[in-house]
Design an enzyme around this catalytic site. Sequence first.
Site, PDB file in Angstrom:
ATOM      1  CG  ASP A   7      38.707  38.941  64.942  1.00  0.00           C
ATOM      2  OD1 ASP A   7      39.867  38.756  64.530  1.00  0.00           O
ATOM      3  OD2 ASP A   7      37.722  39.076  64.186  1.00  0.00           O
ATOM      4  N   GLY A   9      42.035  41.736  63.542  1.00  0.00           N
ATOM      5  CA  GLY A   9      42.093  41.363  62.126  1.00  0.00           C
ATOM      6  C   GLY A   9      43.124  42.163  61.360  1.00  0.00           C
ATOM      7  CG  ASP A 105      42.374  35.056  60.796  1.00  0.00           C
ATOM      8  OD1 ASP A 105      43.292  34.232  60.589  1.00  0.00           O
ATOM      9  OD2 ASP A 105      42.052  35.926  59.955  1.00  0.00           O
ATOM     10  NE  ARG A 106      43.157  30.045  56.506  1.00  0.00           N
ATOM     11  CZ  ARG A 106      43.981  29.417  55.676  1.00  0.00           C
ATOM     12  NH1 ARG A 106      45.253  29.801  55.572  1.00  0.00           N
ATOM     13  NH2 ARG A 106      43.552  28.411  54.944  1.00  0.00           N
ATOM     14  CB  THR A 133      41.105  42.668  55.127  1.00  0.00           C
ATOM     15  OG1 THR A 133      40.510  43.456  56.152  1.00  0.00           O
ATOM     16  CG2 THR A 133      42.147  43.457  54.392  1.00  0.00           C
ATOM     17  CB  THR A 183      33.668  50.378  33.884  1.00  0.00           C
ATOM     18  OG1 THR A 183      33.734  50.706  32.490  1.00  0.00           O
ATOM     19  CG2 THR A 183      35.048  50.023  34.386  1.00  0.00           C
TER      20      THR A 183
HETATM   21  N1  LIG Z   1      30.319  43.660  47.941  1.00  0.00           N
HETATM   22  C1  LIG Z   1      31.298  43.012  48.589  1.00  0.00           C
HETATM   23  N2  LIG Z   1      31.482  41.710  48.370  1.00  0.00           N
HETATM   24  C2  LIG Z   1      32.462  41.046  49.005  1.00  0.00           C
HETATM   25  N3  LIG Z   1      33.290  41.610  49.876  1.00  0.00           N
HETATM   26  C3  LIG Z   1      33.150  42.919  50.134  1.00  0.00           C
HETATM   27  C4  LIG Z   1      32.158  43.683  49.506  1.00  0.00           C
HETATM   28  N4  LIG Z   1      32.258  44.948  49.973  1.00  0.00           N
HETATM   29  C5  LIG Z   1      33.277  44.953  50.841  1.00  0.00           C
HETATM   30  N5  LIG Z   1      33.837  43.745  50.952  1.00  0.00           N
HETATM   31  C6  LIG Z   1      35.000  43.324  51.767  1.00  0.00           C
HETATM   32  O1  LIG Z   1      34.647  43.325  53.115  1.00  0.00           O
HETATM   33  C7  LIG Z   1      35.719  43.848  53.886  1.00  0.00           C
HETATM   34  C8  LIG Z   1      35.141  44.359  55.169  1.00  0.00           C
HETATM   35  O2  LIG Z   1      34.727  43.207  55.938  1.00  0.00           O
HETATM   36  P1  LIG Z   1      35.013  43.112  57.493  1.00  0.00           P
HETATM   37  O3  LIG Z   1      34.310  44.252  58.148  1.00  0.00           O
HETATM   38  O4  LIG Z   1      34.755  41.749  58.008  1.00  0.00           O
HETATM   39  O5  LIG Z   1      36.549  43.302  57.457  1.00  0.00           O
HETATM   40  P2  LIG Z   1      37.499  43.887  58.498  1.00  0.00           P
HETATM   41  O6  LIG Z   1      36.972  43.761  59.875  1.00  0.00           O
HETATM   42  O7  LIG Z   1      37.858  45.248  58.028  1.00  0.00           O
HETATM   43  O8  LIG Z   1      38.664  42.865  58.232  1.00  0.00           O
HETATM   44  P3  LIG Z   1      39.639  42.166  59.237  1.00  0.00           P
HETATM   45  O9  LIG Z   1      38.823  41.181  60.029  1.00  0.00           O
HETATM   46  O10 LIG Z   1      40.631  41.486  58.371  1.00  0.00           O
HETATM   47  O11 LIG Z   1      40.208  43.265  60.054  1.00  0.00           O
HETATM   48  C9  LIG Z   1      36.378  44.863  52.971  1.00  0.00           C
HETATM   49  O12 LIG Z   1      37.747  44.948  53.205  1.00  0.00           O
HETATM   50  C10 LIG Z   1      36.155  44.270  51.587  1.00  0.00           C
HETATM   51  O13 LIG Z   1      37.257  43.509  51.170  1.00  0.00           O
HETATM   52  C1  LIG Z   2      45.084  34.769  55.582  1.00  0.00           C
HETATM   53  C2  LIG Z   2      44.828  35.804  56.636  1.00  0.00           C
HETATM   54  C3  LIG Z   2      45.419  37.140  56.197  1.00  0.00           C
HETATM   55  C4  LIG Z   2      43.315  35.961  56.772  1.00  0.00           C
HETATM   56  O1  LIG Z   2      42.989  36.899  57.741  1.00  0.00           O
HETATM   57  C5  LIG Z   2      45.419  35.376  58.006  1.00  0.00           C
HETATM   58  O2  LIG Z   2      44.799  34.211  58.441  1.00  0.00           O
HETATM   59  C6  LIG Z   2      46.910  35.136  57.959  1.00  0.00           C
HETATM   60  O3  LIG Z   2      47.674  36.057  57.998  1.00  0.00           O
HETATM   61  N1  LIG Z   2      47.313  33.838  57.893  1.00  0.00           N
HETATM   62  C7  LIG Z   2      48.670  33.374  57.935  1.00  0.00           C
HETATM   63  C8  LIG Z   2      49.005  32.541  56.748  1.00  0.00           C
HETATM   64  C9  LIG Z   2      48.183  31.278  56.605  1.00  0.00           C
HETATM   65  O4  LIG Z   2      47.104  31.146  57.190  1.00  0.00           O
HETATM   66  O5  LIG Z   2      48.629  30.379  55.877  1.00  0.00           O
HETATM   67  K   LIG Z   3      39.693  38.627  60.504  1.00  0.00           K
END
Ligand SMILES: Nc1ncnc2c1ncn2[C@@H]1O[C@H](COP(=O)(O)OP(=O)(O)OP(=O)(O)O)[C@@H](O)[C@H]1O
Ligand SMILES: CC(C)(CO)[C@@H](O)C(=O)NCCC(=O)O
Ligand SMILES: [K+]
Length: 255
Positions: A7, A9, A105-106, A133, A183
């Site tokens: 995956d 991401g 991914d979705r 993310t 804040t």
């Molecule tokens: N308290 C929180 N509540 C909700 N989301 C959070 C919180 N803390 C961090 N995140 C989100 O979680 C993300 C990290 O999750 P994850 O590890 O699944 O992402 P990733 O693997 O980095 O993303 P991707 O799959 O897109 O590469 C961060 O980018 C942030 O946006």
């Molecule tokens: C929305 C994200 C960024 C989520 O990872 C990814 O699925 C993506 O780049 N999608 C393409 C646009 C869409 O799903 O409509």
């Molecule tokens: K992802």
Amino acid sequence: MTFLAIDVGNTRLKWALYDAPRPGAALIAHGAEFLDHIDRLAEGSWASLPHPERMLGCVVAGDAVKRRVQEQMELWDVAPSWVVSSAQEAGLTNGYDHPSRLGSDRWVAMIGARHHVLARGPARPLVVVMVGTAVTVECIDTEGRFMGGLILPGHGIMLRALESGTAGLHVPTGEVRPFPTNTSDALTSGGTYAIAGAVERMYQHLLQHCGQEPACIMTGGAGWKMAPSMTRPFELVDNLIFDGLLEIAARRFGG
Ligand SMILES: Nc1ncnc2c1ncn2[C@@H]1O[C@H](COP(=O)(O)OP(=O)(O)OP(=O)(O)O)[C@@H](O)[C@H]1O
Ligand SMILES: CC(C)(CO)[C@@H](O)C(=O)NCCC(=O)O
Ligand SMILES: [K+]
């Protein structure tokens, strides 16, 4: 027949090696790398792995990143294959205007979630939330049709947007509170409830459309942080994308 699921991401690559390309296969090894570090996979955590015989992945990071991953895979004699969202796959139909433009991914996570529900009982409507993310919130009807979904900024992006777009919002992470009085708490609660509120809205849309209580499944690295703030009980599933890749792989590779 060993099977590697990948995956890729927006921020990190996650991988998992299974003993077979089918749901319920045993996990042999897994890991994650930030996209900046993926060029070290072949000499790093992949070097000592048993050779995968089949591979399937999904990638949202673009072609350049995909090529870098494929270069690392040259370590093995395995053909790279990547899921592209389509009109129909593994029992799901795709209601997107242009099915192939739906993030893979979705699509893969929805396939994993749908089969998760079907494994436990009769078909029902389903809300799938992926917290990473970016945050996505998908609605699937009882028949397995993806009706549509939301894309939201993830928590990190929301905070960075506020930090860079305002004069003085640079504060440590706070707590989620019903009535934030500083804040840090105001920012953390704002991001969390923005996501929870959007999910509740989609839940309502789906309930109204289907006339039946939807199942709710959440995945993604930060899912556990969101769970206590949701307005409905959500089942947390570790990695729906791997589950979806196993479902698709079983159909493609006959696992
Ligand atoms: N308290 C929180 N509540 C909700 N989301 C959070 C919180 N803390 C961090 N995140 C989100 O979680 C993300 C990290 O999750 P994850 O590890 O699944 O992402 P990733 O693997 O980095 O993303 P991707 O799959 O897109 O590469 C961060 O980018 C942030 O946006
Ligand atoms: C929305 C994200 C960024 C989520 O990872 C990814 O699925 C993506 O780049 N999608 C393409 C646009 C869409 O799903 O409509
Ligand atoms: K992802």
